[in-house]
Design a protein around this motif. Structure first.
Motif, PDB file in Angstrom:
ATOM      1  N   ARG A 158      -2.155   5.832 -11.610  1.00 16.45           N
ATOM      2  CA  ARG A 158      -3.010   5.020 -10.914  1.00 16.45           C
ATOM      3  C   ARG A 158      -1.858   4.721  -9.588  1.00 16.45           C
ATOM      4  O   ARG A 158      -2.687   4.619  -8.375  1.00 16.45           O
ATOM      5  N   ALA A 159      -0.920   5.233  -9.443  1.00 15.34           N
ATOM      6  CA  ALA A 159      -0.190   4.300  -8.299  1.00 15.34           C
ATOM      7  C   ALA A 159      -0.180   5.241  -7.812  1.00 15.34           C
ATOM      8  O   ALA A 159      -0.125   5.612  -5.994  1.00 15.34           O
TER       9      ALA A 159
ATOM     10  N   MET B 201      -2.633   5.908  -4.977  1.00 12.92           N
ATOM     11  CA  MET B 201      -2.806   5.391  -3.047  1.00 12.92           C
ATOM     12  C   MET B 201      -1.871   6.108  -2.598  1.00 12.92           C
ATOM     13  O   MET B 201      -1.150   5.454  -1.534  1.00 12.92           O
TER      14      MET B 201
ATOM     15  N   ARG C 256       0.934  -1.587   0.230  1.00 14.14           N
ATOM     16  CA  ARG C 256       0.305  -0.553  -0.107  1.00 14.14           C
ATOM     17  C   ARG C 256       0.680   1.245   0.174  1.00 14.14           C
ATOM     18  O   ARG C 256       0.066   2.336  -0.602  1.00 14.14           O
TER      19      ARG C 256
ATOM     20  N   ALA D  27      -8.067   0.529  -6.448  1.00 15.60           N
ATOM     21  CA  ALA D  27      -7.941   0.135  -4.621  1.00 15.60           C
ATOM     22  C   ALA D  27      -8.301   0.756  -4.057  1.00 15.60           C
ATOM     23  O   ALA D  27      -8.106   0.186  -2.857  1.00 15.60           O
TER      24      ALA D  27
ATOM     25  N   ARG E  92      -1.770  -6.192  -6.996  1.00 15.76           N
ATOM     26  CA  ARG E  92      -1.372  -6.806  -5.872  1.00 15.76           C
ATOM     27  C   ARG E  92      -0.215  -5.793  -5.068  1.00 15.76           C
ATOM     28  O   ARG E  92      -0.158  -5.357  -4.352  1.00 15.76           O
ATOM     29  N   SER E  93       0.313  -5.077  -6.370  1.00 16.23           N
ATOM     30  CA  SER E  93       1.632  -3.862  -5.972  1.00 16.23           C
ATOM     31  C   SER E  93       0.423  -2.564  -5.983  1.00 16.23           C
ATOM     32  O   SER E  93       0.549  -1.936  -5.150  1.00 16.23           O
ATOM     33  N   LEU E  94      -0.804  -2.694  -5.490  1.00 16.16           N
ATOM     34  CA  LEU E  94      -1.844  -1.822  -5.241  1.00 16.16           C
ATOM     35  C   LEU E  94      -2.264  -2.139  -3.604  1.00 16.16           C
ATOM     36  O   LEU E  94      -3.179  -1.363  -3.137  1.00 16.16           O
ATOM     37  N   GLY E  95      -1.909  -3.157  -3.213  1.00 15.95           N
ATOM     38  CA  GLY E  95      -1.888  -3.627  -1.892  1.00 15.95           C
ATOM     39  C   GLY E  95      -3.199  -4.532  -2.115  1.00 15.95           C
ATOM     40  O   GLY E  95      -3.727  -4.287  -1.164  1.00 15.95           O
ATOM     41  N   MET E  96      -3.694  -4.659  -2.837  1.00 20.54           N
ATOM     42  CA  MET E  96      -5.091  -5.588  -3.161  1.00 20.54           C
ATOM     43  C   MET E  96      -4.184  -7.157  -2.359  1.00 20.54           C
ATOM     44  O   MET E  96      -3.285  -7.657  -2.823  1.00 20.54           O
TER      45      MET E  96
ATOM     46  N   MET F 275       4.096   0.564  -7.437  1.00 23.01           N
ATOM     47  CA  MET F 275       5.127   0.256  -8.911  1.00 23.01           C
ATOM     48  C   MET F 275       4.318   0.537 -10.200  1.00 23.01           C
ATOM     49  O   MET F 275       3.051   0.325 -10.285  1.00 23.01           O
TER      50      MET F 275
END
Ligand SMILES: Nc1ncnc2c1ncn2[C@@H]1O[C@H](COP(=O)(O)OP(=O)(O)O)[C@@H](O)[C@H]1O
Ligand SMILES: [Mg+2]
Lengths: 264, 265
Positions: free
Chosen positions: A163-164, A167, A91, A115, B163-167, A95
């Motif tokens: 998008r990254a 977060m 989180r 997300a 997954r990289s977004l934390g899911m 990436m």
């Protein structure tokens, strides 16, 4: 982009400490004891020939790969601790992939909000607001309702960066973000990364764009065969490389059309 | 005289069309139309079938198909996830299940559930549950294989991005991967519904009340009535086509849409 600089600055850029990292696939040793420190807000470019382990190193940092040995610490969290909450680590880490990996079945806006909603639990309106703000940062506010497939490669990569960023990461990892792009769209992506660097984001960037590395990176790390061969200030490593392997690599990358005589 | 390949192809196609016309015309003349119409396409018998063939039989076929699909889809998702699991025993169990139920005729599954299980466990399901289970057990195996192929067709980068977004793994599967896989598997899933609609005819093995008759049972009962001939079965066949032909068209539509999507990429 100018007007939003104040709010866009990374809230708490994190440091990264990598210590004695080993990664192998079966009998293939890919990382053979990598150590690397990145200060908060620092931009470090990883360069090196294909297959030298740059992607693997980056993917270890957000645990897409699990290293066999060594430590990685992001801020004050040791991510290689077996008990670490992997999702919580990711989180905090953005990436960006060579192939963008946008979700093709979702609009650009949805790519940026999904997300935030499902992982951070933000409200629809808060997620939307953050998304639109970040789309503006990458100059694509007018594409919120487009499908990824309607965008050029460069635009897709800018969406992936937005998008990254949505977060609110403390660290951004870029794995050859411009390698899959048409040459004319590379500049837009690099200029966004440049802005991000100026705003104080901690960035670890695998790239073959030597001009970008020289101008933007605080430090450059040259990897070959799973080890760090040389690292230092960008202008030193790129301008006056000390090691033979670095010199050979750089002369190939900087003068790709020139015929090279094989060196030891 | 030399012919181009294209000329030769055209002549060959002409011959084939000609042959087809001859066969059809011959069949039309040989057939005994008066008997055929009175036995198989008898309007007065047809009239007797309505409205129950729609309000009972067609409705029940649709209900059984839907129940079977819901059960098969649930089981299929579970099995597909087990096949792709990193836990080896899950993979073995799923593979065993899939091979077993793909290899055994649906009739045997109906008989086992209708008669074997009640004997073995001293339980008696009501017919709806048996139908749902039997159709679900069989179709789950096929659906699982379609889903697995669909899940594996979603690029790995999609999962890594999620997954990289934390899911979490589960969140990434539910929110990112499965919706994309479903688009890929819509054509095979639609075909599976067609198979289910036809397999639902096997409920006749279970013994049913009149209100539970579906198309095949309804038709079979009707032809055993006096002088009904084969007309009820023809009508039942038409009702199946009313269900399956639109589904077939739908599957084809999904296919072309998927092709268009991948062509755009
Ligand atoms: N999942 C994997 N399984 C096996 N070998 C891998 C895997 N990922 C990478 N490798 C190998 O590790 C080496 C380093 O790969 P990579 O980190 O992608 O290098 P780079 O990004 O510097 O080009 C290569 O030899 C590659 O074939
Ligand atoms: Mg790489």
């Amino acid at each position: 982009m100018k007007k939003s600089t104040a709010t866009a600055t990374a809230a708490h850029p994190a440091s990264v400490t990598i210590d004695g990292l080993h990664k192998s696939y079966g009998s293939l040793d890919v990382l053979k004891g990598i150590s690397l420190d990145v200060q908060p807000g620092e931009v470090v470019c990883l360069i090196g020939p294909s297959g030298s382990g740059k992607s693997t190193l980056l993917r270890c940092v957000n645990l897409l790969e699990t290293p066999q040995r060594g430590r990685i610490q992001i801020g004050d969290v040791e991510v290689t601790d077996p008990d670490v909450d992997i999702d919580a680590v990711r989180r905090r880490v953005g990436m960006v992939f060579q192939q963008f990996n946008l979700f093709p079945n979702m609009s650009v806006l949805k790519n940026l909000t999904v997300a935030q909603r499902k992982v951070l639990g933000r409200s629809e309106s808060a997620a939307r607001q953050t998304a639109l703000h970040n789309l503006e940062r990458v100059g694509l506010a007018d594409k919120a309702d487009s499908a990824p497939a309607q965008l050029s490669g460069g635009q897709q990569q800018r969406v992936a960066i937005a998008r990254a960023l949505s977060m609110d990461p403390e660290l951004m990892l870029f794995d050859e973000p411009t390698s899959a792009l048409d040459p004319e769209t590379v500049g837009d992506v690099l200029s966004i990364m440049r802005d991000l660097a100026k705003e104080g984001m901690t960035m670890l960037v695998v790239t073959h764009e030597m001009a970008f590395a020289r101008d933007v990176a605080d430090r450059v790390v040259f990897m070959d065969g799973g080890v760090v061969v040389e690292e230092g200030l960008a202008r030193d490593v790129i301008g006056a490389p000390q090691h033979q392997r670095t010199q050979t690599f750089l002369s190939r990358v900087l003068n790709p059309t020139q015929v090279h005589t094989p060196e030891s | 005289m030399a012919m181009t390949a294209r000329q030769r192809a055209r002549i060959s196609r002409g011959v084939q069309y000609g042959l087809l016309v001859v066969i059809v015309v011959a069949l039309v003349f040989i057939a005994d139309w008066n008997t055929l119409i009175s036995r198989a396409l008898n309007p007065s018998v047809m009239a007797q079938q309505f409205p129950q063939i729609i309000t009972v039989a067609l409705k029940n076929t649709l209900i059984y198909t839907a129940l079977g699909f819901v059960a098969g889809m649930s089981g299929g998702i579970l099995l597909a996830l087990m096949r792709l699991s990193s836990v080896a025993p899950y993979r073995w169990i799923a593979t065993l299940y899939i091979e077993l139920f793909r290899g055994v005729p649906a009739v045997l599954v109906f008989l086992a559930l209708g008669f074997g299980v009640p004997l073995a466990f001293q339980v008696r399901f009501n017919n709806l549950v048996t139908v749902m289970l039997a159709l679900g057990l069989v179709s789950a195996a096929y659906i699982a294989e379609s889903l697995r192929a669909g899940l594996q067709a979603v690029p790995k980068g999609q999962y890594e991005a999620a997954r990289s977004l934390g899911m979490s793994h589960a969140r990434a599967m539910v929110t990112i991967i499965i919706p994309q896989a479903l688009r890929i598997v819509l054509p095979p899933l639609t075909n599976e519904v067609i198979l289910l609609a036809k397999d639902s005819s096997l409920v006749y093995l279970l013994g049913m009340t009149v209100a539970q008759y579906e198309l095949t049972k309804f038709g079979r009962e009707a032809i055993s009535g006096t002088g009904a001939g084969l007309t009820p079965l023809v009508l039942a066949g038409v009702c199946y086509l009313i269900i399956t032909v639109p589904l077939g068209l739908l599957a084809r539509y999904f296919e072309t849409r998927a092709d268009a999507r991948s062509a755009r990429k």
